[in-house]
Design a protein around this motif. Sequence first.
Motif, PDB file in Angstrom:
ATOM      1  N   LEU A 174     -38.270 -68.814  -2.730  1.00 48.30           N
ATOM      2  CA  LEU A 174     -38.403 -69.210  -4.127  1.00 48.30           C
ATOM      3  C   LEU A 174     -38.856 -70.655  -4.252  1.00 48.30           C
ATOM      4  O   LEU A 174     -38.456 -71.521  -3.475  1.00 48.30           O
ATOM      5  N   THR A 175     -39.668 -70.910  -5.254  1.00 48.66           N
ATOM      6  CA  THR A 175     -40.002 -72.280  -5.612  1.00 48.66           C
ATOM      7  C   THR A 175     -38.786 -72.932  -6.259  1.00 48.66           C
ATOM      8  O   THR A 175     -37.899 -72.241  -6.768  1.00 48.66           O
ATOM      9  N   PRO A 176     -38.696 -74.263  -6.273  1.00 45.76           N
ATOM     10  CA  PRO A 176     -37.604 -74.918  -7.002  1.00 45.76           C
ATOM     11  C   PRO A 176     -37.602 -74.472  -8.462  1.00 45.76           C
ATOM     12  O   PRO A 176     -38.640 -74.453  -9.126  1.00 45.76           O
ATOM     13  N   GLY A 177     -36.434 -74.088  -8.946  1.00 41.49           N
ATOM     14  CA  GLY A 177     -36.335 -73.567 -10.302  1.00 41.49           C
ATOM     15  C   GLY A 177     -36.646 -72.092 -10.411  1.00 41.49           C
ATOM     16  O   GLY A 177     -36.604 -71.524 -11.507  1.00 41.49           O
ATOM     17  N   GLY A 178     -36.964 -71.448  -9.270  1.00 39.09           N
ATOM     18  CA  GLY A 178     -37.280 -70.023  -9.273  1.00 39.09           C
ATOM     19  C   GLY A 178     -36.050 -69.167  -9.485  1.00 39.09           C
ATOM     20  O   GLY A 178     -34.913 -69.614  -9.318  1.00 39.09           O
ATOM     21  N   VAL A 179     -36.293 -67.908  -9.847  1.00 40.25           N
ATOM     22  CA  VAL A 179     -35.204 -67.008 -10.216  1.00 40.25           C
ATOM     23  C   VAL A 179     -35.151 -65.802  -9.291  1.00 40.25           C
ATOM     24  O   VAL A 179     -36.179 -65.235  -8.915  1.00 40.25           O
ATOM     25  N   LEU A 180     -33.947 -65.447  -8.895  1.00 42.01           N
ATOM     26  CA  LEU A 180     -33.675 -64.223  -8.149  1.00 42.01           C
ATOM     27  C   LEU A 180     -33.047 -63.221  -9.101  1.00 42.01           C
ATOM     28  O   LEU A 180     -32.046 -63.522  -9.752  1.00 42.01           O
ATOM     29  N   ALA A 181     -33.636 -62.023  -9.192  1.00 44.11           N
ATOM     30  CA  ALA A 181     -33.119 -60.962 -10.042  1.00 44.11           C
ATOM     31  C   ALA A 181     -32.950 -59.715  -9.184  1.00 44.11           C
ATOM     32  O   ALA A 181     -33.884 -59.290  -8.508  1.00 44.11           O
ATOM     33  N   VAL A 182     -31.760 -59.132  -9.212  1.00 40.35           N
ATOM     34  CA  VAL A 182     -31.446 -57.983  -8.362  1.00 40.35           C
ATOM     35  C   VAL A 182     -30.884 -56.861  -9.216  1.00 40.35           C
ATOM     36  O   VAL A 182     -29.869 -57.037  -9.903  1.00 40.35           O
ATOM     37  N   TRP A 183     -31.531 -55.694  -9.162  1.00 39.17           N
ATOM     38  CA  TRP A 183     -31.083 -54.525  -9.929  1.00 39.17           C
ATOM     39  C   TRP A 183     -29.917 -53.848  -9.221  1.00 39.17           C
ATOM     40  O   TRP A 183     -29.852 -53.806  -7.990  1.00 39.17           O
ATOM     41  N   SER A 184     -29.001 -53.305 -10.022  1.00 41.30           N
ATOM     42  CA  SER A 184     -27.872 -52.564  -9.453  1.00 41.30           C
ATOM     43  C   SER A 184     -27.415 -51.496 -10.420  1.00 41.30           C
ATOM     44  O   SER A 184     -27.458 -51.680 -11.639  1.00 41.30           O
ATOM     45  N   ALA A 185     -26.979 -50.367  -9.865  1.00 39.93           N
ATOM     46  CA  ALA A 185     -26.471 -49.272 -10.687  1.00 39.93           C
ATOM     47  C   ALA A 185     -25.050 -49.522 -11.161  1.00 39.93           C
ATOM     48  O   ALA A 185     -24.509 -48.717 -11.925  1.00 39.93           O
ATOM     49  N   GLN A 186     -24.456 -50.623 -10.735  1.00 39.43           N
ATOM     50  CA  GLN A 186     -23.121 -50.989 -11.193  1.00 39.43           C
ATOM     51  C   GLN A 186     -22.898 -52.481 -10.966  1.00 39.43           C
ATOM     52  O   GLN A 186     -23.519 -53.072 -10.088  1.00 39.43           O
ATOM     53  N   PRO A 187     -22.051 -53.101 -11.774  1.00 39.41           N
ATOM     54  CA  PRO A 187     -21.774 -54.530 -11.573  1.00 39.41           C
ATOM     55  C   PRO A 187     -21.133 -54.774 -10.214  1.00 39.41           C
ATOM     56  O   PRO A 187     -20.397 -53.926  -9.696  1.00 39.41           O
ATOM     57  N   SER A 188     -21.407 -55.942  -9.640  1.00 37.04           N
ATOM     58  CA  SER A 188     -20.837 -56.300  -8.344  1.00 37.04           C
ATOM     59  C   SER A 188     -20.363 -57.742  -8.382  1.00 37.04           C
ATOM     60  O   SER A 188     -21.116 -58.668  -8.063  1.00 37.04           O
ATOM     61  N   PRO A 189     -19.104 -57.985  -8.783  1.00 37.61           N
ATOM     62  CA  PRO A 189     -18.579 -59.348  -8.773  1.00 37.61           C
ATOM     63  C   PRO A 189     -18.665 -59.999  -7.392  1.00 37.61           C
ATOM     64  O   PRO A 189     -18.890 -61.203  -7.280  1.00 37.61           O
ATOM     65  N   ALA A 190     -18.507 -59.201  -6.337  1.00 35.73           N
ATOM     66  CA  ALA A 190     -18.583 -59.754  -4.981  1.00 35.73           C
ATOM     67  C   ALA A 190     -19.984 -60.291  -4.699  1.00 35.73           C
ATOM     68  O   ALA A 190     -20.143 -61.336  -4.054  1.00 35.73           O
ATOM     69  N   PHE A 191     -21.010 -59.592  -5.192  1.00 35.95           N
ATOM     70  CA  PHE A 191     -22.380 -60.072  -4.974  1.00 35.95           C
ATOM     71  C   PHE A 191     -22.650 -61.320  -5.797  1.00 35.95           C
ATOM     72  O   PHE A 191     -23.343 -62.232  -5.329  1.00 35.95           O
ATOM     73  N   GLU A 192     -22.109 -61.391  -7.005  1.00 34.65           N
ATOM     74  CA  GLU A 192     -22.248 -62.616  -7.794  1.00 34.65           C
ATOM     75  C   GLU A 192     -21.701 -63.806  -7.022  1.00 34.65           C
ATOM     76  O   GLU A 192     -22.323 -64.869  -6.973  1.00 34.65           O
ATOM     77  N   GLN A 193     -20.529 -63.622  -6.407  1.00 33.15           N
ATOM     78  CA  GLN A 193     -19.929 -64.714  -5.646  1.00 33.15           C
ATOM     79  C   GLN A 193     -20.766 -65.038  -4.420  1.00 33.15           C
ATOM     80  O   GLN A 193     -20.926 -66.215  -4.056  1.00 33.15           O
ATOM     81  N   ALA A 194     -21.341 -64.012  -3.794  1.00 30.53           N
ATOM     82  CA  ALA A 194     -22.194 -64.239  -2.635  1.00 30.53           C
ATOM     83  C   ALA A 194     -23.416 -65.071  -3.018  1.00 30.53           C
ATOM     84  O   ALA A 194     -23.868 -65.932  -2.242  1.00 30.53           O
ATOM     85  N   MET A 195     -23.960 -64.842  -4.206  1.00 33.95           N
ATOM     86  CA  MET A 195     -25.101 -65.634  -4.678  1.00 33.95           C
ATOM     87  C   MET A 195     -24.689 -67.095  -4.845  1.00 33.95           C
ATOM     88  O   MET A 195     -25.429 -68.010  -4.466  1.00 33.95           O
ATOM     89  N   ARG A 196     -23.530 -67.327  -5.412  1.00 39.40           N
ATOM     90  CA  ARG A 196     -23.038 -68.708  -5.565  1.00 39.40           C
ATOM     91  C   ARG A 196     -22.833 -69.348  -4.192  1.00 39.40           C
ATOM     92  O   ARG A 196     -23.200 -70.518  -3.973  1.00 39.40           O
ATOM     93  N   ASN A 197     -22.250 -68.596  -3.269  1.00 37.34           N
ATOM     94  CA  ASN A 197     -21.989 -69.138  -1.930  1.00 37.34           C
ATOM     95  C   ASN A 197     -23.286 -69.482  -1.207  1.00 37.34           C
ATOM     96  O   ASN A 197     -23.298 -70.354  -0.333  1.00 37.34           O
TER      97      ASN A 197
END
Length: 225
Positions: A174-197
């Motif tokens: 990603l370029t600086p300021g770029g966005v990662l968007a990931v589709w999912s058939a259900q919410p994943s709080p664990a993946f949200e935390q993994a993105m932060r980590n």
Amino acid sequence: MSASTAPVTLDRREGPFGEVVLRERGDDFEIIANGCFLMDTSDGRSERLLIDAALAALPDERTAPAVLIGGLGVGFSLVRAAEEERWGRIVVVEREQAIVDWHRQGPLDRISGPALADPRTEIAHTDLVTHLRTTTERYDALCLDIDNGPDWTVTEDNGSLYSAAGLALCRERLTPGGVLAVWSAQPSPAFEQAMRNAGFSAVRTEEVAVARGVPDVVHLALRTD
């Protein structure tokens, strides 16, 4: 189930990642991979949201941003990107030759034909993780939809994409300021935390209500350094 709604198999192929099947059910098409339902053409709201939310997260002054779409699927995400004049390059990474063929010479052409003909569109026939590891290109947005979500992958190898190492690859591409968007058939709080980590910021989830069960979602995050 009546005969009118029973699925009809249009094509079935064995590939390097297993079996992929294209079925027709009434007016809709379905893609099945290794016996796992991937997607169909009955709705498409969340696939379009994947593109819209990523573009909305980019600053208005960023002109002709480049987007990588991970997974061609039934074509809804590609079509949505091609409908938006603001996008610059539109690179679609698809590892299944059968799916590419169904769009280029098969029945899915009626969905994606104009988008594939758009001069901004490029198809890369390769595995997404392999592409992220080997390319030197950088994108303003990564819009990924190759599984039923981080917690429900089509093949075991895909799981690496959602790991710390996989998210680091996404961040590098990603370029600086770029966005990662990931589709999912259900919410994943664990993946949200993994993105932060993994060093992403502004992590959030947008939902699309479905007729039954949990909503489809798009997980979003920014590379802000």
